[in-house]
Each structure stands twice: as C-alpha cells, then as structure tokens.
Design a protein around this motif. Sequence first.
Motif, PDB file in Angstrom:
ATOM      1  N   LYS A 240       0.717 -10.589  -2.900  1.00  0.00           N
ATOM      2  CA  LYS A 240       0.528 -10.539  -4.351  1.00  0.00           C
ATOM      3  C   LYS A 240      -0.803  -9.908  -4.743  1.00  0.00           C
ATOM      4  N   GLY A 241      -0.712  -8.849  -5.547  1.00  0.00           N
ATOM      5  CA  GLY A 241      -1.897  -8.239  -6.129  1.00  0.00           C
ATOM      6  C   GLY A 241      -2.742  -7.405  -5.189  1.00  0.00           C
ATOM      7  N   ARG A 242      -2.249  -7.160  -3.980  1.00  0.00           N
ATOM      8  CA  ARG A 242      -3.083  -6.478  -2.994  1.00  0.00           C
ATOM      9  C   ARG A 242      -2.885  -4.960  -3.016  1.00  0.00           C
ATOM     10  N   ASN A 243      -3.880  -4.286  -2.440  1.00  0.00           N
ATOM     11  CA  ASN A 243      -3.933  -2.822  -2.385  1.00  0.00           C
ATOM     12  C   ASN A 243      -3.570  -2.367  -0.977  1.00  0.00           C
ATOM     13  N   TYR A 244      -2.731  -1.326  -0.884  1.00  0.00           N
ATOM     14  CA  TYR A 244      -2.283  -0.825   0.422  1.00  0.00           C
ATOM     15  C   TYR A 244      -2.843   0.559   0.743  1.00  0.00           C
ATOM     16  N   GLY A 245      -3.819   1.008  -0.082  1.00  0.00           N
ATOM     17  CA  GLY A 245      -4.713   2.069   0.347  1.00  0.00           C
ATOM     18  C   GLY A 245      -4.428   3.496  -0.069  1.00  0.00           C
ATOM     19  N   TRP A 246      -3.152   3.877  -0.174  1.00  0.00           N
ATOM     20  CA  TRP A 246      -2.842   5.280  -0.438  1.00  0.00           C
ATOM     21  C   TRP A 246      -3.395   5.717  -1.821  1.00  0.00           C
ATOM     22  N   ASN A 266     -10.082  -4.510  -0.959  1.00  0.00           N
ATOM     23  CA  ASN A 266      -9.277  -5.601  -0.391  1.00  0.00           C
ATOM     24  C   ASN A 266      -7.940  -5.083   0.152  1.00  0.00           C
ATOM     25  N   VAL A 267      -7.985  -4.008   0.925  1.00  0.00           N
ATOM     26  CA  VAL A 267      -6.785  -3.332   1.421  1.00  0.00           C
ATOM     27  C   VAL A 267      -6.140  -4.120   2.553  1.00  0.00           C
ATOM     28  N   VAL A 268      -4.804  -4.184   2.538  1.00  0.00           N
ATOM     29  CA  VAL A 268      -4.036  -4.813   3.605  1.00  0.00           C
ATOM     30  C   VAL A 268      -3.578  -3.726   4.583  1.00  0.00           C
ATOM     31  N   GLU A 269      -3.860  -3.934   5.867  1.00  0.00           N
ATOM     32  CA  GLU A 269      -3.439  -2.971   6.882  1.00  0.00           C
ATOM     33  C   GLU A 269      -1.984  -3.216   7.293  1.00  0.00           C
ATOM     34  N   PRO A 270      -1.295  -2.171   7.750  1.00  0.00           N
ATOM     35  CA  PRO A 270       0.099  -2.347   8.193  1.00  0.00           C
ATOM     36  C   PRO A 270       0.183  -3.187   9.462  1.00  0.00           C
TER      37      PRO A 270
END
Length: 362
Positions: A240-246, A266-270
């Motif tokens: 929820k609410g997280r950034n995945y970087g692209w 606050n990026v989530v890595e794969p």
Amino acid sequence: MKVLIVSLFALFMSVSSCKKNKSGDSQNPGDVAIKTKVLATGLSHVWEVVYGPDKQLWITERSGKISRVNPETGAVTALHTIAEVVSKGEGGLLGMTLNPDFEANPWVYVVYDYGSNYKGKVVRFTYSNGTLNSPLVILDQIPAASIHNGSRLLITADKKLLITTGDASEADNAQNMNSLSGKILRVNLDGSIPADNPVAGSRVWSLGHRNPQGLGLANGKLYESEHGPNNDDEVNIIKKGRNYGWPNVEGYCNKDAEKTFCTAHNVVEPIQAWTPTIATSGLTYYSGDLIPEWKNSLLLVSLKASKLTQLKLDADGDKVETSKDYLVNDYGRLRAICMSPDGKVYIGSSNGNDDKIIEIAK
C-alpha cells in the motif's frame, strides 16, 4: 553394424519423444510431468482467461470480442463484441475480471482502449441470458498508447477493484501522482474511491510501474509482474502506497543513482528480475492439489520467452526459492493464465494467428 543400429534406435527414440511432447501428451522440461490439451483454436490475440462461476472459461480477444470456452468440449460461444474498441499496437480489449459474488451481482469488468485520441476505460457489464448488457463506466480517460497499457484487473476479498496501468510510453508519468499512468489503482466496485486508499481522494494504490500485466493474490499478499525496458522484467509484492521506482529504477536498487532514489522514495525491490527480459505477462498463484509440486508457486507466462515459469515461494511467500520453465516455445507468445478449482491450469496464447486456449493437467 551393431553401433549403427544402436545409434539409429537412439535417434528414433529421441524424435519420438519430441513428437510426444509436441502432441501434448506430456511436458517435462522442469521436474514435473504435465499433460497439455488444446481446447480451442482459431482465436486472435487472447488477452484474458478467467475461470468463471459457471465452470466456463471467459476470454477476451484484443479486437473487442468476449467469449466463453467450454473446458469439457472446447466449444467457443460468443458473448459480446465491444464496437468502440480500437485495437492499435498493444492496445485494444485487454483485461477482464468477474465479480466473486456473481450469483447476487453478475458483473463483468473489462478494460479497453478506444477513440481517436486513444484512451483507456474500465467498464462494468451485467451478465444475463447469455449476453452482456447495461454497461457502466467505472473509470475513463486512462492514458493509452500503442505500447505499455498495463490493464490487468483483479477484485480483492474486501470487494475492491485493482487496475494496472502502464506508462503509455510517457515514462515520467509513472512518478506523477496526478496521472493515472504507471500505477496500480484501487477503486470500489462502483468506481468510487475507497476511504482507506493511501492518499485521500486518489485512486493510486502504488506507483512507479512501467507496464504491469500480471496480478495475483495469495499469502495475504498482492503479487505483480511487469515488463522492464531491455533489462529487468520484474515480479513484485505490491504494498500500500509504495513506490516501485520506474523510470528512475530498473529492477533492483543496485546502481548509485538508484540507491539514492530508492532511499528517498521508499522504493520496494522486486522478488525476481530477468535480464535478458522475457516479457512477463499473466500471473496466477497455484493452490490446487492436482499438481502438488506446484503448490505455493506463482505461475507466470511470458511473451518474448514463450514459456510458463513456476516460481516456487518460501513458506511466508516473500521470496522465490526456485524457478522452473515449462512449455518452452510450444505455443508461442503466452499472455493469460488462470486456475480452476480442481487444480487445472488454463493459458491463452497471443500470437495474432490461430491463437489457442490450452489446458494443463497431470
């Protein structure tokens, strides 16, 4: 002479084995013997396959057709053709999902691209008497293009509709919270914005996506697959609410500039990435008993690599422990996948010519 006979026999057995695999009797490039059966042929750019409450396979084709396929006979029955669909490049009629409470509210949600200015919309139809009617627009004016439209749909247990959107070839919009592009969106089943979304008044559930084309729920987690550029196709756990970087991060946070951005945003890595890319598409979680070796696995189909990949998860569902490939180059580009309650798996090809619905069993 004896050596020649033995060699010829070995060659014959090898050819026979290849023919057996191609015929669909069994496929075993991984460590599980599976059986495949082609249910339907003559389709064009299958985009979605859903196992319905009526024990039929509901499918979309990019040109605008919605049909049902009988998994027992393979018979294809047309339901509806959406006349305003404009199929351009990768755009057209794309994802579909059915209301889990179908008996009470037989709603069918689809997402498609349309118009001369080319936009995407999510529409809810009502199913009755073998047809789809009463269209209700859930969300409109989603940026669309001939590439990167995302467009997978999923309804969660708390009765919320998730919609994946690609960056529609405008990469920077993936980081723009005022744009619907490059996001996973979350709305109520009538299209209104849930009160518990990350930002009040916003449909955005997560951001920083390039072209997400797979969604699956399991282990209390939301799994997503998306296309990278020439590197770093991904499978992610969506939070929820997280950034995945692209577009600032491709795959893992492993370059200096990426590390800085990841920390700041606050990026989530794969949990898995592929370089070279395989063009990750449809995704499902295998919970059936028919193929026990696949339990607690994500099953992912890919376009460029033309295969089915089993991603075995750890007990918590947070990590990929092993990866095994099946059906490599057997049916061409694979776009969609679903599982039936009895543990069979169904996939749809997307080559544009004589596309197929394939059943996988054991």
